[in-house]
Every structure is written in C-alpha cells, then in structure tokens.
Design a protein around this motif. Structure first.
Motif, PDB file in Angstrom:
ATOM      1  N   ILE A  12      77.467  19.166  59.709  1.00 10.75           N
ATOM      2  CA  ILE A  12      77.243  17.929  59.941  1.00 10.75           C
ATOM      3  C   ILE A  12      76.520  17.523  58.741  1.00 10.75           C
ATOM      4  CG2 ILE A  12      76.175  16.058  61.546  1.00 10.75           C
ATOM      5  CD1 ILE A  12      77.342  17.636  63.923  1.00 10.75           C
ATOM      6  N   GLN A  13      76.814  16.486  58.119  1.00  6.22           N
ATOM      7  CA  GLN A  13      75.814  16.028  56.837  1.00  6.22           C
ATOM      8  C   GLN A  13      75.515  14.696  56.791  1.00  6.22           C
ATOM      9  OE1 GLN A  13      78.356  17.317  53.599  1.00  6.22           O
ATOM     10  NE2 GLN A  13      77.760  19.074  53.412  1.00  6.22           N
ATOM     11  N   VAL A  14      74.287  14.228  56.219  1.00  8.15           N
ATOM     12  CA  VAL A  14      73.542  12.896  56.303  1.00  8.15           C
ATOM     13  C   VAL A  14      73.809  12.296  54.822  1.00  8.15           C
ATOM     14  CG1 VAL A  14      71.649  13.892  56.313  1.00  8.15           C
ATOM     15  CG2 VAL A  14      71.812  11.567  57.137  1.00  8.15           C
ATOM     16  N   PRO A  15      73.883  11.187  54.663  1.00  7.17           N
ATOM     17  CA  PRO A  15      73.857  10.778  53.321  1.00  7.17           C
ATOM     18  C   PRO A  15      72.582  10.600  52.958  1.00  7.17           C
ATOM     19  CG  PRO A  15      74.459   8.984  54.619  1.00  7.17           C
ATOM     20  CD  PRO A  15      74.319  10.332  55.587  1.00  7.17           C
ATOM     21  N   ALA A  71      76.643   7.397  63.636  1.00  2.00           N
ATOM     22  CA  ALA A  71      77.809   6.830  62.968  1.00  2.00           C
ATOM     23  C   ALA A  71      77.489   6.735  61.416  1.00  2.00           C
ATOM     24  CB  ALA A  71      78.348   5.799  63.417  1.00  2.00           C
ATOM     25  N   GLY A  72      78.176   7.220  60.655  1.00  4.10           N
ATOM     26  CA  GLY A  72      78.120   7.241  59.077  1.00  4.10           C
ATOM     27  C   GLY A  72      77.833   8.412  58.680  1.00  4.10           C
ATOM     28  N   MET A  73      77.460   9.357  59.459  1.00  4.29           N
ATOM     29  CA  MET A  73      77.197  11.060  58.968  1.00  4.29           C
ATOM     30  C   MET A  73      78.773  11.299  58.712  1.00  4.29           C
ATOM     31  SD  MET A  73      74.228  12.333  61.447  1.00  4.29           S
ATOM     32  CE  MET A  73      72.780  11.633  61.198  1.00  4.29           C
ATOM     33  N   PHE A  82      85.130  14.528  57.819  1.00  2.00           N
ATOM     34  CA  PHE A  82      85.688  13.541  58.582  1.00  2.00           C
ATOM     35  C   PHE A  82      84.333  12.697  58.666  1.00  2.00           C
ATOM     36  CE2 PHE A  82      87.628  17.347  59.666  1.00  2.00           C
ATOM     37  CZ  PHE A  82      88.873  17.045  60.210  1.00  2.00           C
ATOM     38  N   ILE A  83      84.419  11.473  58.678  1.00  2.00           N
ATOM     39  CA  ILE A  83      83.297  10.438  58.700  1.00  2.00           C
ATOM     40  C   ILE A  83      83.103  10.061  60.255  1.00  2.00           C
ATOM     41  CG2 ILE A  83      82.411   7.922  58.007  1.00  2.00           C
ATOM     42  CD1 ILE A  83      82.701   9.986  55.988  1.00  2.00           C
ATOM     43  N   ILE A  84      82.040  10.194  60.738  1.00  2.00           N
ATOM     44  CA  ILE A  84      81.673   9.947  62.112  1.00  2.00           C
ATOM     45  C   ILE A  84      81.661   8.330  62.606  1.00  2.00           C
ATOM     46  CG2 ILE A  84      79.966  10.134  64.189  1.00  2.00           C
ATOM     47  CD1 ILE A  84      79.063  12.758  62.762  1.00  2.00           C
ATOM     48  N   GLN A  85      82.622   7.838  63.275  1.00  2.00           N
ATOM     49  CA  GLN A  85      82.676   6.578  63.693  1.00  2.00           C
ATOM     50  C   GLN A  85      81.654   6.076  64.931  1.00  2.00           C
ATOM     51  OE1 GLN A  85      84.780   4.345  61.704  1.00  2.00           O
ATOM     52  NE2 GLN A  85      84.788   6.355  60.548  1.00  2.00           N
TER      53      GLN A  85
END
Length: 106
Positions: A12-15, A71-73, A82-85
């Motif tokens: 899981i990645q964060v911008p 959301a956004g991660m 996969f972009i978390i909604q």
C-alpha cells in the motif's frame, strides 16, 4: 476471515511530492505497508447526479491499527496498480478492511 485466503503479497503506497533535477515538483509513491491480501473482481459502476464512483476490485486485508489507509492511496500487486476509492470495515470489529479499488490501465 481465514488466514489462508490472504495469499497475495501487496504494497500500500501513499503519494508524496518530490522535486526533480530541475526543481519542479513531481509525484512519487512511498510504501506505507507491505501485507497479504485477498483480491476479488467487482463490477464497475457509476452513479449519476454529478457523483461518479468506479470500483473494479475489492482487496481485503487484516485491520492495521497503527496505519491509516485512505482513498487516494494505491495498492501494488505484482505489476498491477489499484487506486483506492474507499475503505470499509465490513463487520465493524476492526478485524479486516475492504479496499474498494479501481485498477489502473496503461
């Protein structure tokens, strides 16, 4: 949740924003968490009245009390992104989280 169903290693990645060699801001991704997951295909849908929501996959992980997932991660599985909604605790028992995601296509 059965431990055996969590058989796919994910990140899981964060911008985050960094500067390139010219000093211009650029978006990069930083790993927040490495864990095991179950990935299921979901139907893509959209809602009207000015609100759009699309979900292609549901990714289930164990609840992580020390980490806030929003959301956004993004989730990385092999070469897929996969972009978390949305994030849901389906049983409200803090045992598992469902990450409702939209797979990125290239």
């Amino acid at each position: 949740m059965q431990a055996g169903s969590l058989k796919r290693p994910i990140e899981i990645q964060v911008p985050s924003t960094t500067k390139d060699e010219f000093g211009q801001p650029t978006q990069t991704w930083t790993t927040l968490l490495q864990t095991w997951a179950d990935i299921h295909t979901k139907e893509v849908y959209a809602l009207g009245a000015g609100f759009n929501s699309q979900v292609s996959h549901k990714i289930t992980i164990r609840f992580q009390p020390a980490v806030t997932i929003t959301a956004g991660m993004q989730v990385v599985y092999l070469s897929r992104i996969f972009i978390i909604q949305a994030v849901s605790d389906p049983t409200e028992e803090r045992r598992e989280l469902d990450l409702l995601c939209l797979e990125q296509t290239k």
